[in-house]
Scaffold this motif. Structure first.
Motif, PDB file in Angstrom:
ATOM      1  N   LEU A 175      72.241 -43.767  21.234  1.00 37.30           N
ATOM      2  CA  LEU A 175      73.518 -44.466  21.326  1.00 37.30           C
ATOM      3  C   LEU A 175      73.359 -45.676  21.605  1.00 37.30           C
ATOM      4  CD1 LEU A 175      75.484 -41.573  23.441  1.00 37.30           C
ATOM      5  CD2 LEU A 175      75.776 -42.204  21.153  1.00 37.30           C
ATOM      6  N   ALA A 176      72.424 -46.280  22.232  1.00 38.29           N
ATOM      7  CA  ALA A 176      72.293 -47.685  22.531  1.00 38.29           C
ATOM      8  C   ALA A 176      71.856 -48.391  21.211  1.00 38.29           C
ATOM      9  CB  ALA A 176      71.217 -47.978  23.688  1.00 38.29           C
ATOM     10  N   ILE A 177      70.997 -48.014  20.463  1.00 39.30           N
ATOM     11  CA  ILE A 177      70.646 -48.508  19.202  1.00 39.30           C
ATOM     12  C   ILE A 177      71.808 -48.703  18.224  1.00 39.30           C
ATOM     13  CG2 ILE A 177      69.456 -48.379  17.079  1.00 39.30           C
ATOM     14  CD1 ILE A 177      67.237 -47.017  18.756  1.00 39.30           C
ATOM     15  N   THR A 178      72.644 -47.578  18.425  1.00 42.75           N
ATOM     16  CA  THR A 178      73.922 -47.432  17.776  1.00 42.75           C
ATOM     17  C   THR A 178      75.090 -48.717  18.022  1.00 42.75           C
ATOM     18  OG1 THR A 178      73.770 -45.159  17.196  1.00 42.75           O
ATOM     19  CG2 THR A 178      75.799 -45.972  16.917  1.00 42.75           C
ATOM     20  N   LEU A 179      75.014 -48.768  19.374  1.00 40.68           N
ATOM     21  CA  LEU A 179      75.840 -49.730  19.862  1.00 40.68           C
ATOM     22  C   LEU A 179      75.442 -51.126  19.539  1.00 40.68           C
ATOM     23  CD1 LEU A 179      76.924 -48.322  23.298  1.00 40.68           C
ATOM     24  CD2 LEU A 179      78.345 -48.446  21.460  1.00 40.68           C
ATOM     25  N   VAL A 180      74.074 -51.276  19.588  1.00 37.87           N
ATOM     26  CA  VAL A 180      73.649 -52.893  19.197  1.00 37.87           C
ATOM     27  C   VAL A 180      73.925 -52.935  17.801  1.00 37.87           C
ATOM     28  CG1 VAL A 180      71.640 -54.248  18.922  1.00 37.87           C
ATOM     29  CG2 VAL A 180      72.181 -52.943  20.959  1.00 37.87           C
ATOM     30  N   LEU A 181      73.482 -51.828  16.637  1.00 42.42           N
ATOM     31  CA  LEU A 181      73.839 -52.149  15.471  1.00 42.42           C
ATOM     32  C   LEU A 181      75.327 -52.254  15.038  1.00 42.42           C
ATOM     33  CD1 LEU A 181      71.228 -49.703  13.785  1.00 42.42           C
ATOM     34  CD2 LEU A 181      70.960 -52.098  13.922  1.00 42.42           C
ATOM     35  N   ALA A 182      75.972 -51.673  15.681  1.00 41.42           N
ATOM     36  CA  ALA A 182      77.541 -51.784  15.575  1.00 41.42           C
ATOM     37  C   ALA A 182      78.077 -53.164  15.747  1.00 41.42           C
ATOM     38  CB  ALA A 182      78.458 -50.733  16.174  1.00 41.42           C
ATOM     39  N   THR A 222      75.185 -39.564  12.826  1.00 42.51           N
ATOM     40  CA  THR A 222      75.683 -38.294  12.760  1.00 42.51           C
ATOM     41  C   THR A 222      74.482 -37.127  12.660  1.00 42.51           C
ATOM     42  OG1 THR A 222      77.871 -38.686  11.999  1.00 42.51           O
ATOM     43  CG2 THR A 222      77.117 -36.619  11.752  1.00 42.51           C
ATOM     44  N   LEU A 223      73.596 -37.556  11.787  1.00 35.37           N
ATOM     45  CA  LEU A 223      72.640 -36.920  11.620  1.00 35.37           C
ATOM     46  C   LEU A 223      71.347 -37.035  12.743  1.00 35.37           C
ATOM     47  CD1 LEU A 223      71.809 -37.663   7.875  1.00 35.37           C
ATOM     48  CD2 LEU A 223      73.007 -35.742   8.909  1.00 35.37           C
ATOM     49  N   ARG A 224      71.487 -37.851  13.462  1.00 37.32           N
ATOM     50  CA  ARG A 224      70.365 -38.194  14.651  1.00 37.32           C
ATOM     51  C   ARG A 224      70.849 -37.155  15.649  1.00 37.32           C
ATOM     52  NH1 ARG A 224      65.219 -40.305  15.808  1.00 37.32           N
ATOM     53  NH2 ARG A 224      65.241 -40.597  18.388  1.00 37.32           N
ATOM     54  N   LEU A 225      72.066 -37.455  16.028  1.00 38.99           N
ATOM     55  CA  LEU A 225      72.689 -36.565  17.364  1.00 38.99           C
ATOM     56  C   LEU A 225      72.603 -35.119  16.859  1.00 38.99           C
ATOM     57  CD1 LEU A 225      75.434 -39.137  18.598  1.00 38.99           C
ATOM     58  CD2 LEU A 225      72.990 -38.608  19.610  1.00 38.99           C
ATOM     59  N   TYR A 226      72.959 -34.845  15.768  1.00 34.86           N
ATOM     60  CA  TYR A 226      73.002 -33.256  15.273  1.00 34.86           C
ATOM     61  C   TYR A 226      71.708 -32.651  15.423  1.00 34.86           C
ATOM     62  CZ  TYR A 226      73.438 -29.160  12.831  1.00 34.86           C
ATOM     63  OH  TYR A 226      73.520 -27.781  12.544  1.00 34.86           O
ATOM     64  N   ARG A 227      70.577 -33.510  14.979  1.00 40.64           N
ATOM     65  CA  ARG A 227      69.244 -33.060  15.145  1.00 40.64           C
ATOM     66  C   ARG A 227      68.585 -32.727  16.620  1.00 40.64           C
ATOM     67  NH1 ARG A 227      65.264 -36.829  12.534  1.00 40.64           N
ATOM     68  NH2 ARG A 227      64.825 -37.584  14.514  1.00 40.64           N
TER      69      ARG A 227
END
Length: 66
Positions: A9-16, A42-47
């Protein structure tokens, strides 16, 4: 396992933030980058949730047919 989810989630927020901060410079690439980011999350959190679900299931008890 929660640490992996928080890191994702932190990586996602930085990329967003980076995508929308530099949207003028990215131009036409902003939509594919955004779709890729959504697919990654989606795929990472699902995994990660799938791994977490299988580790929490109780072990099967052996059958006692005596």
């Amino acid at each position: 396992m929660n640490r992996n989810i928080l890191i994702t989630l932190a990586i996602t927020l930085v990329l967003a933030w980076a995508i929308f901060h530099f949207k003028a410079e990215l131009g036409i690439f902003i939509l594919p980058l955004f779709i890729g980011l959504v697919a990654f999350v989606t795929l990472r959190l699902y995994r990660l949730m799938e791994k977490d679900d299988t580790s929490e299931k109780p072990a099967a008890k052996p059958n006692d047919n005596n």
